[in-house]
Design an enzyme around this catalytic site. Structure first.
Site, PDB file in Angstrom:
ATOM      1  NE  ARG A 241      -3.826  13.957  -1.667  1.00 13.46           N
ATOM      2  CZ  ARG A 241      -3.417  12.709  -1.502  1.00 13.46           C
ATOM      3  NH1 ARG A 241      -2.875  12.342  -0.357  1.00 13.46           N
ATOM      4  NH2 ARG A 241      -3.542  11.818  -2.472  1.00 13.46           N
ATOM      5  CD  GLU A 270       2.693  17.423   0.634  1.00 11.28           C
ATOM      6  OE1 GLU A 270       2.067  16.708  -0.168  1.00 11.28           O
ATOM      7  OE2 GLU A 270       2.802  17.122   1.842  1.00 11.28           O
ATOM      8  CG  HIS A 293       2.788  13.209   0.747  1.00 10.53           C
ATOM      9  ND1 HIS A 293       2.090  14.121   0.009  1.00 10.53           N
ATOM     10  CD2 HIS A 293       1.999  12.102   0.811  1.00 10.53           C
ATOM     11  CE1 HIS A 293       0.923  13.602  -0.377  1.00 10.53           C
ATOM     12  NE2 HIS A 293       0.858  12.366   0.107  1.00 10.53           N
TER      13      HIS A 293
END
Length: 331
Positions: A241, A270, A293
């Site tokens: 992440r 992000e 991603h």
């Protein structure tokens, strides 16, 4: 207008026809909305989302931010099925407050993300991007890379994706280290994984691969101090992440030659758009291999996650409990 009593709205792109047919055979009306030009479910405004979801009983969602005000505006909505496993953009407290069920698509994309993780390791170590640029530039200079074979790989987090990465790494005769809050010693023994603390893992590993969930306590898990613990010729791989890594600190380490390189599918921008210029600088570096991603975005992986999300929706709308490992809240 459909005569079917319940409806599902599908907002992510690349939702396959076979899964749509499954939903329709389950007596659901399926709507795949067209957003205004330049918009998708991640960038659509709350008003745009309300417009397409106002009559939905279930929502298969990609990357939308799901807030309390949005959910309060959708009283008919019963189920929110995330196509994927991350749900940090969904306000779970709000879902509970408004009586919604939230599910994730466990088991759908883990093989695809594991493949991408190995692809980034190999591409970064073998300097694939730099070598191709040499050919494009017409020089054809041979660049000396590094093997993954027989190296030490440290895996941070030990969920399904990490375990699939480890299974693949066994074929490269790697030494495997892992750090996780709850070590499974039987698994470690069977797979030859040595459990160590985070600092030892960083100090010993030739490759460090991130698979931890993003939570307040894991934000900047890899920061300037921890990057300084890594070997000068090691590689950082992040298919976990954005936000697990302090990307500003990573950029400095790479520019100053304190790391061998990085393979990145996720970025801190992000979760903090103010860092987009840091992301742009990172991906321009010759020793960074980057993807947007998209590790889960294979034809096969998307079909699997679509199918899991659809099955969760059918379960909830039929009054059944979705698979335990897919249920986040509600039910």
């Amino acid at each position: 207008m459909s005569m079917k009593s319940k409806s599902v709205v599908v907002t992510p792109k690349f939702f396959d026809e076979a899964t749509i047919r499954f939903l329709e055979k389950s007596d659901l009306s399926v709507t795949v909305p067209d957003f205004p030009e330049g918009k998708n479910d991640a960038t659509a405004t709350e008003a745009e989302l309300i417009a397409v979801l106002s009559e939905a009983d279930a929502w298969i969602v990609g990357h939308s931010t799901v807030t309390l005000s949005l959910l309060r505006s959708l009283p008919r909505l019963k189920a929110i099925a995330r196509r994927g496993v991350g749900y940090e953009k969904i306000d779970l407290k709000a879902a509970v407050e408004t009586g919604k069920v939230v599910t994730i698509a466990v088991g759908g994309n883990e093989e695809s993300v594991a493949d991408r993780t190995l692809a980034l390791m190999l591409s970064a170590a073998h300097r694939i991007r730099e070598s191709q640029q040499q050919l494009i530039d017409g020089t054809g200079t041979i660049l000396i890379g590094n093997d993954l074979y027989a190296k030490t790989v440290g895996v941070i987090g030990l969920g399904r994706i990490a375990r699939n990465v480890i299974r693949r790494l066994k074929a490269f005769d790697t030494t495997l280290l892992a750090t996780t809050p709850r070590p499974d010693h039987a698994y470690g023994k069977s797979m030859g994984v040595e459990y160590v603390g985070l600092e030892e893992l960083l100090q010993r590993s030739d490759f460090v691969s991130l698979h931890a969930p993003f939570k307040p306590e894991t934000r900047h898990l890899i920061n300037a101090d921890r990057l300084a613990m890594m070997k000068k010729d090691s590689f950082l791989i992040n298919t976990g992440r954005g936000g697990l890594v302090d990307d500003r600190a990573l950029l400095s380490a790479l520019k100053e030659g304190r790391l061998g390189g990085a393979g990145l599918d996720v970025f801190e921008s992000e979760v903090d758009p103010g860092l987009i210029e840091i992301t742009k600088e990172l991906v321009r570096l010759p020793n960074v291999v980057a993807t947007p991603h998209s590790a889960a975005s294979t034809h096969e992986g998307l079909r699997r996650t679509n199918a899991v999300a659809a099955k969760c929706v059918v379960s909830v709308l039929n009054g059944d409990t979705p698979p335990e490992d897919c249920l986040v809240v509600g039910g």
